[in-house]
Design an enzyme around this catalytic site. Structure first.
Site, PDB file in Angstrom:
ATOM      1  N   ASP A 158       0.816  -1.213   0.000  1.00 49.66           N
ATOM      2  CA  ASP A 158       0.000   0.000   0.000  1.00 49.66           C
ATOM      3  C   ASP A 158       0.848   1.260   0.000  1.00 49.66           C
ATOM      4  O   ASP A 158       1.470   1.594   1.009  1.00 49.66           O
ATOM      5  CB  ASP A 158      -0.908  -0.040   1.232  1.00 49.66           C
ATOM      6  CG  ASP A 158      -1.766   1.192   1.393  1.00 49.66           C
ATOM      7  OD1 ASP A 158      -1.982   1.911   0.393  1.00 49.66           O
ATOM      8  OD2 ASP A 158      -2.240   1.432   2.519  1.00 49.66           O
ATOM      9  N   ASP A 173      -2.026   5.686  -5.327  1.00 51.31           N
ATOM     10  CA  ASP A 173      -2.315   4.898  -4.130  1.00 51.31           C
ATOM     11  C   ASP A 173      -2.676   3.463  -4.504  1.00 51.31           C
ATOM     12  O   ASP A 173      -3.800   3.181  -4.906  1.00 51.31           O
ATOM     13  CB  ASP A 173      -3.459   5.560  -3.356  1.00 51.31           C
ATOM     14  CG  ASP A 173      -3.725   4.899  -2.015  1.00 51.31           C
ATOM     15  OD1 ASP A 173      -3.067   3.890  -1.711  1.00 51.31           O
ATOM     16  OD2 ASP A 173      -4.594   5.391  -1.267  1.00 51.31           O
TER      17      ASP A 173
END
Length: 510
Positions: free
Chosen positions: A107, A294
């Site tokens: 992430d 992201d």
């Protein structure tokens, strides 16, 4: 105590067997160039899987507006990824000696590593995922510092520990990570991954912890301080994707990458230009907007103003806003006259008294109105927000030389397509092929997204269900307006995170 825990786990497994799926088997192969490739398989999409995905996205994908080289050497390492519904990409890591296996989302929107702890007793999610057992690791070091992380409405809490972490073929010794002892709710219960490995900057790391990636670089485990993502969007291909630490895999992109500098450390944030819908500029980001790449967010999130325009163009179901209709009905012509007179669109709403203006953007004034019984009340700040949106819509149409009648009608139509914040909108599957190209401008170059890129489809024929991958979230200045470019964008575009030169690069994925 052990027997009670076993029975409890068995009961939960039975009750949720219709929702929880066994992870696919994997295989690994050590290459002569020092890279480690792990073959992973992928499940076929279905509605049960989609439910789990939506629950995760609703929590992980939401933001609060108040917060927010070549692969040819032995110093690159590859971690193939599983693709869960084009919504969760995750790979395998190990912690401890002997190694304990976990699946983790890589992430770039967070910076900590966490996995469930064997001391997690009261969260159901922990009973359906691998748990770290400190007592079983000879390289474990006690830390004990408390930690908690919020992901939208999802959260975890626990404490820090230290142990050896292995990512692909790289071993990061004495890595600080979080043992999660609490994972409340069902967000993580239905997730296919065990934990999260953050690849953001240290500036947003909870507990000032040094991220895994920083230690890879500082300990000389990678030759080049870059990592790259390839996310496979083909639902029929068992290979989910690939993350390469220390390099890029040239077979997964074509042409040159377009690089843009990171403008604010924390997230991988950069500046972007305007966004076009079917070749027509929206005008909203004509003077620039901020965006972040992201990998932990599957959707593509942006300002309500533009997401409404996209919703209208693709026929997405939205919310009919009475405040918006009131603004258009009572002030529409006045606003249009001001725009025709070349008044700055940012000042139009302050001129008609619906918003204030602080020198750079409109602000809600908390305007008072007096009703017949003499009781004063505050007008909802939604009036100011609706006016700001309508001003952008009108300016966009005006720049395309539309008639005033058409401009007012268009603005009124958009009032019925206001997106529900942080939620996906349903669309007609039969219209997908005719939906427009949505184009982002990054580094002065266009990056197109086709309907096949931004529409999620589950099922076939009359049972098919389609939703838009665009969701709305309004981040106010100075942090916003902000776009969050998740996997919907990173799927069609191979993405390089260049830590050494503090930049992000995009190239067409292959």
């Amino acid at each position: 105590m052990v027997k009670m825990g076993t029975r409890f786990q068995s009961l939960l497994a039975f009750l949720l067997s219709c929702l929880i799926f066994i992870s696919a088997a994997s295989s690994s192969e050590q290459k002569g160039d020092g890279t480690l490739r792990i073959g992973l398989k992928k499940r076929k999409l279905d509605r049960a899987n989609r439910l789990a995905s939506q629950l995760f996205l609703k929590n992980r994908g939401s933001w609060s507006p108040k917060d927010y080289f070549r692969l040819n050497d032995a110093n690159s390492d590859i971690v193939p990824l599983k693709n869960y519904l084009d919504a969760q990409y995750y790979g395998e890591i190990t912690i401890g000696t002997p190694p304990q296996k976990f699946t983790a989302i890589f992430d770039t929107g967070s910076s900590n590593l966490w996995v469930p702890s064997s001391n997690c007793y009261f969260s159901i999610a922990c009973y359906f995922h691998s748990k770290y057992k400190a007592r079983d690791s000879s390289t474990y070091k006690r830390n004990g510092k408390p930690a908690s992380i919020r992901y939208g409405t999802g959260a975890i809490s626990g404490y820090f520990s230290n142990d050896d972490v292995k990512v692909g073929g790289l071993v990061i010794k004495d890595q600080e990570f979080i043992e999660a002892t609490s994972e409340p709710g069902i967000t993580f219960l239905l997730a296919k991954f065990d934990g999260i490995l953050g690849l953001g900057f240290k500036e947003i790391a909870v507990g000032n912890s040094t991220p895994v990636w920083y230690n890879m670089v500082e300990k000389g485990l990678v030759k080049e301080p870059i990592f790259s993502f390839w996310l496979n969007r083909n639902p029929e291909d068992p290979e989910g994707g690939q993350i390469v630490f220390g390099g890029v895999d040239p077979k997964h992109f074509k042409g040159e990458h377009t690089y843009v500098p990171v403008t604010r450390k924390g997230y991988w944030q950069f500046d972007m230009g305007d966004l076009n819908i079917a070749g027509k500029p929206t005008g909203y980001c004509a003077n620039g907007c901020s965006a972040i790449a992201d990998s932990g967010t599957s959707l593509l999130t942006g300002p309500s103003t533009v997401i409404t325009m996209i919703n209208h163009a693709i026929g997405a179901v939205g919310i009919a806003s009475q405040e918006c209709k009131t603004v258009i009905g009572q002030y529409g012509q006045t606003m249009l006259d001001s725009l025709v007179s070349q008044v700055d669109p940012r000042k139009v709403c302050s001129q008609i008294g619906l918003c204030g203006f602080d020198g750079t953007h409109s602000v809600s004034m908390g305007i008072k109105s007096v009703v017949e019984d003499g009781v004063s009340s505050l007008l909802n700040e939604a009036m100011c927000s609706a006016c700001e949106m309508a001003s952008v819509w009108m300016q966009s149409e005006l720049s395309q030389n539309q008639t005033q009648e058409r401009i007012l009608a268009y603005a009124a139509e958009l009032c019925d397509h206001i997106p529900n914040p942080n939620q996906q909108s349903a669309v007609d599957c039969e219209r997908v092929s005719s939906m427009p190209i949505v184009t982002f401008t990054i580094g002065g170059k266009p990056f197109d997204l086709s309907p096949q890129d931004y529409i999620f489809k589950i099922g076939d024929g009359v049972q098919a269900q389609c939703t838009s991958g665009f969701t709305a979230m309004d981040i106010p200045p100075p942090r916003g307006p902000l776009w969050i470019l998740g996997d919907i964008f990173m799927g069609p575009y191979h993405t390089v995170f260049d830590y050494g030169k503090t930049r992000v690069g995009f190239a067409k994925a292959t």
